[in-house]
Write a protein that holds these residues in place. Structure first.
Motif, PDB file in Angstrom:
ATOM      1  N   LEU A  22       2.067  -9.215  -5.749  1.00 38.61           N
ATOM      2  CA  LEU A  22       2.449 -10.621  -5.803  1.00 38.61           C
ATOM      3  C   LEU A  22       3.970 -10.734  -5.760  1.00 38.61           C
ATOM      4  CD1 LEU A  22       1.024 -13.316  -6.003  1.00 38.61           C
ATOM      5  CD2 LEU A  22       1.263 -13.192  -8.469  1.00 38.61           C
ATOM      6  N   TRP A  23       4.455 -11.607  -4.903  1.00 40.30           N
ATOM      7  CA  TRP A  23       5.886 -11.735  -4.665  1.00 40.30           C
ATOM      8  C   TRP A  23       6.261 -13.209  -4.710  1.00 40.30           C
ATOM      9  CZ3 TRP A  23       9.154  -7.798  -4.511  1.00 40.30           C
ATOM     10  CH2 TRP A  23      10.414  -7.983  -3.976  1.00 40.30           C
ATOM     11  N   VAL A  41       3.334 -15.343  -2.842  1.00 36.52           N
ATOM     12  CA  VAL A  41       2.559 -14.791  -1.735  1.00 36.52           C
ATOM     13  C   VAL A  41       2.176 -13.359  -2.073  1.00 36.52           C
ATOM     14  CG1 VAL A  41       3.644 -16.213   0.061  1.00 36.52           C
ATOM     15  CG2 VAL A  41       4.645 -14.017  -0.526  1.00 36.52           C
ATOM     16  N   TRP A  42       1.132 -12.876  -1.400  1.00 38.37           N
ATOM     17  CA  TRP A  42       0.796 -11.457  -1.451  1.00 38.37           C
ATOM     18  C   TRP A  42       1.610 -10.771  -0.380  1.00 38.37           C
ATOM     19  CZ3 TRP A  42      -1.454  -9.772  -5.559  1.00 38.37           C
ATOM     20  CH2 TRP A  42      -2.384 -10.549  -6.231  1.00 38.37           C
ATOM     21  N   ARG A  43       2.189  -9.617  -0.685  1.00 42.67           N
ATOM     22  CA  ARG A  43       3.058  -8.934   0.263  1.00 42.67           C
ATOM     23  C   ARG A  43       2.728  -7.441   0.297  1.00 42.67           C
ATOM     24  NH1 ARG A  43       9.667  -8.619   0.308  1.00 42.67           N
ATOM     25  NH2 ARG A  43       9.475  -6.741  -0.907  1.00 42.67           N
ATOM     26  N   ARG A  44       2.743  -6.875   1.515  1.00 38.47           N
ATOM     27  CA  ARG A  44       2.472  -5.443   1.697  1.00 38.47           C
ATOM     28  C   ARG A  44       3.261  -4.955   2.889  1.00 38.47           C
ATOM     29  NH1 ARG A  44      -1.452  -2.285   4.652  1.00 38.47           N
ATOM     30  NH2 ARG A  44      -2.263  -4.189   5.543  1.00 38.47           N
ATOM     31  N   ARG A  45       3.687  -3.715   2.864  1.00 37.21           N
ATOM     32  CA  ARG A  45       4.436  -3.113   3.958  1.00 37.21           C
ATOM     33  C   ARG A  45       3.460  -2.491   4.945  1.00 37.21           C
ATOM     34  NH1 ARG A  45       9.850  -3.268   5.431  1.00 37.21           N
ATOM     35  NH2 ARG A  45      10.370  -1.393   6.534  1.00 37.21           N
ATOM     36  N   ASP A  46       3.642  -2.776   6.222  1.00 34.28           N
ATOM     37  CA  ASP A  46       2.794  -2.204   7.267  1.00 34.28           C
ATOM     38  C   ASP A  46       3.697  -1.521   8.285  1.00 34.28           C
ATOM     39  OD1 ASP A  46       0.599  -1.561   8.798  1.00 34.28           O
ATOM     40  OD2 ASP A  46       0.674  -3.432   9.908  1.00 34.28           O
ATOM     41  N   ILE A  51       3.915  -7.766   5.641  1.00 33.27           N
ATOM     42  CA  ILE A  51       2.797  -8.666   5.921  1.00 33.27           C
ATOM     43  C   ILE A  51       2.649  -9.573   4.702  1.00 33.27           C
ATOM     44  CG2 ILE A  51       0.331  -8.838   6.334  1.00 33.27           C
ATOM     45  CD1 ILE A  51       0.425  -6.054   7.504  1.00 33.27           C
ATOM     46  N   TYR A  52       2.494 -10.862   4.953  1.00 33.77           N
ATOM     47  CA  TYR A  52       2.363 -11.835   3.875  1.00 33.77           C
ATOM     48  C   TYR A  52       1.010 -12.533   3.973  1.00 33.77           C
ATOM     49  CZ  TYR A  52       7.389 -11.281   3.322  1.00 33.77           C
ATOM     50  OH  TYR A  52       8.633 -10.765   3.115  1.00 33.77           O
ATOM     51  N   LYS A  53       0.410 -12.805   2.806  1.00 38.68           N
ATOM     52  CA  LYS A  53      -0.819 -13.590   2.732  1.00 38.68           C
ATOM     53  C   LYS A  53      -0.609 -14.707   1.722  1.00 38.68           C
ATOM     54  CE  LYS A  53      -4.457 -10.258   3.716  1.00 38.68           C
ATOM     55  NZ  LYS A  53      -5.676  -9.646   3.164  1.00 38.68           N
ATOM     56  N   LYS A  54      -1.278 -15.805   1.959  1.00 37.67           N
ATOM     57  CA  LYS A  54      -1.182 -16.942   1.053  1.00 37.67           C
ATOM     58  C   LYS A  54      -1.821 -16.602  -0.288  1.00 37.67           C
ATOM     59  CE  LYS A  54      -2.430 -21.800   0.755  1.00 37.67           C
ATOM     60  NZ  LYS A  54      -3.123 -22.907   1.418  1.00 37.67           N
ATOM     61  N   PHE A  55      -1.154 -16.967  -1.355  1.00 35.80           N
ATOM     62  CA  PHE A  55      -1.671 -16.776  -2.705  1.00 35.80           C
ATOM     63  C   PHE A  55      -2.195 -18.113  -3.202  1.00 35.80           C
ATOM     64  CE2 PHE A  55      -0.902 -17.071  -7.318  1.00 35.80           C
ATOM     65  CZ  PHE A  55      -1.771 -16.089  -7.733  1.00 35.80           C
ATOM     66  N   THR A  56      -3.460 -18.157  -3.543  1.00 30.47           N
ATOM     67  CA  THR A  56      -4.044 -19.377  -4.100  1.00 30.47           C
ATOM     68  C   THR A  56      -4.514 -19.081  -5.508  1.00 30.47           C
ATOM     69  OG1 THR A  56      -6.154 -18.799  -3.069  1.00 30.47           O
ATOM     70  CG2 THR A  56      -4.758 -20.340  -1.888  1.00 30.47           C
ATOM     71  N   GLU A  57      -4.081 -19.905  -6.432  1.00 30.35           N
ATOM     72  CA  GLU A  57      -4.488 -19.742  -7.826  1.00 30.35           C
ATOM     73  C   GLU A  57      -5.844 -20.417  -8.017  1.00 30.35           C
ATOM     74  OE1 GLU A  57      -1.525 -20.517 -10.779  1.00 30.35           O
ATOM     75  OE2 GLU A  57       0.040 -20.402  -9.258  1.00 30.35           O
TER      76      GLU A  57
END
Length: 64
Positions: A22-23, A41-46, A51-57
């Motif tokens: 989580l970032w 956002v969710w973040r990961r290195r590729d 790469i970013y993904k939407k974070f929904t609570e």
């Protein structure tokens, strides 16, 4: 002594960049009321890119 060249070496960055984390981001623009836009956002290195993904609570009571 022979070395197995098929083994992957794990560097110090590999452990946290290969998983989603989580970032908190601050977008350098202002909202309607003049404040900065902030979100999570969710973040990961590729490879070389992030790469970013939407974070929904979610509400814990609704999930149960």
């Amino acid at each position: 002594m022979s070395l197995d060249r098929n083994l992957k070496t794990i560097g110090p960055q590999s452990s946290w960049t290969d998983i989603w984390h989580l970032w908190t981001v601050i977008v350098p623009r202002r909202s309607i009321n003049g404040q900065f836009v902030v979100g999570k956002v969710w973040r990961r290195r590729d490879g070389h890119d992030w790469i970013y993904k939407k974070f929904t609570e979610f509400d814990g009571e609704e999930a149960a």
